[in-house]
Write an enzyme that holds these catalytic residues in place. Structure first.
Site, PDB file in Angstrom:
ATOM      1  CB  ALA A   1      -0.883   0.010   1.240  1.00 46.40           C
ATOM      2  CE  LYS A   2       3.061   6.943  -4.001  1.00 45.47           C
ATOM      3  NZ  LYS A   2       4.387   7.097  -3.407  1.00 45.47           N
ATOM      4  CB  ALA A   3      -0.175   3.867   3.653  1.00 43.90           C
TER       5      ALA A   3
END
Ligand code: PMP
Length: 305
Positions: free
Chosen positions: A157-159
């Site tokens: 995830a690009k969180a």
């Protein structure tokens, strides 16, 4: 930062200076949100074209699934809104930042019931690691900070909150006179840069860490792998150790912001001849040809706006 005119917020375009949020915004406090970084290039024949738009929108939605965020817009709505933002701002080459975040109607760690909000900004943003960096290569240090363990932060995830780790590494590298940081994974293998994937060239082929090394599944990383197939350059995904970086013939970083940036020095060791190497140059040139619409075989990667 060069501002543009309008930002898309929750379905509507608003003036840049009015795209504000409340100080009690959940994501501001706890960091649960997901985002993307996308580039639009001015391609020769078709004008401004967004690079691998669908892949970025898909990753945004996958990031949301991983973190249990229910995006209140469809994949197509976000896809079309991104095009609209570039068009409305009359941008030719720009960086695009969609973000999905939690609103300000409820505090506390349980995210259930907190409004999910979306914004998309686009603005002109030149080379991330400098024009000189693209041409001559950058200086990198191996960070004293370790990349996330895959069961502490789910790194596919690009969180938002994950970037604290990247910021610490980047700030440390800058403080020590370097341009960028490379982080190791919790097992000690090379993971990635603070905002880029990493490749080394040695013994006649390219090598890059597998996707189990706490790294992001970079869309530019995938582009490099496909470019290698086109150029007949061997590529292997495997565990890479820190000392392999030091003795590689070439090293480069890949990412939407960093594009293809050669590395000329790591931890005071000169890499290869201390300049952009021939394989990196070939891949970089092909990458920019594709991004600017000069390689018809890869035209499916471009979405003209
Ligand atoms: N790793 C990290 C941590 C990043 O932030 C990025 C930038 N999105 C990348 C790798 C490269 O990914 P991409 O090529 O999709 O931009």
């Amino acid at each position: 930062m060069e501002k543009s005119e309008k930002i898309w917020m929750d379905g509507k375009l608003v003036p840049w200076n009015k795209a504000n949020i409340h100080v009690m915004t959940h994501t501001l406090h706890y960091g649960l949100g997901v985002f993307e970084g996308i580039r639009c290039y001015n391609s020769m024949e078709n004008g401004p074209s967004i690079f691998r738009l669908q892949e970025h929108v898909d990753r945004l939605f996958q990031s949301a699934v991983i973190l249990g965020i229910d995006v209140p817009f469809s994949n197509k709505e976000i896809h079309d809104a991104i095009i609209q933002v570039v068009l409305e701002n009359k941008l030719e080459e720009c960086y695009i930042r969609p973000i999905v975040f939690l609103g300000d109607n409820k505090m506390g760690l349980n995210p259930k019931g907190v409004d999910v909000r979306c914004a998309i900004a686009a603005w002109p943003w030149g080379t991330y690691l400098g024009e000189d960096g693209l041409n001559k290569g950058i200086r990198v240090r191996v960070s004293s900070f370790t990349r996330h363990h895959v069961n502490i932060s789910m790194t596919k995830a690009k969180a938002c909150g994950y970037y604290i780790n990247s910021i610490l590494a980047k700030a440390e590298a800058y403080r020590d006179g370097y341009d960028e940081a490379v982080l190791l994974d919790p097992s000690g293998y090379v993971s990635e840069g603070s905002g880029e994937n990493i490749f080394i060239y040695s013994k006649g082929k390219l090598h890059t860490p597998t996707l189990s090394s706490s790294n992001l599944d970079g869309i530019t990383r995938d582009a490099v792998i496909q470019i290698c197939k086109e150029l007949d350059i061997g590529i292997e995904e495997r565990n890479i150790t820190r000392d392999e970086l030091y003795i590689a013939e070439e090293v480069f970083l890949s990412g939407t912001a960093a594009e293809i940036t050669p590395v000329r020095e790591i931890d005071s060791r000169i890499i290869g001849k201390g300049m952009k190497g021939p394989i990196t140059d070939k891949i970089q040139q092909t990458f920019f040809k594709i991004a600017r619409g000069n390689k018809s075989k890869f035209s499916k990667w471009l979405t003209p706006i």
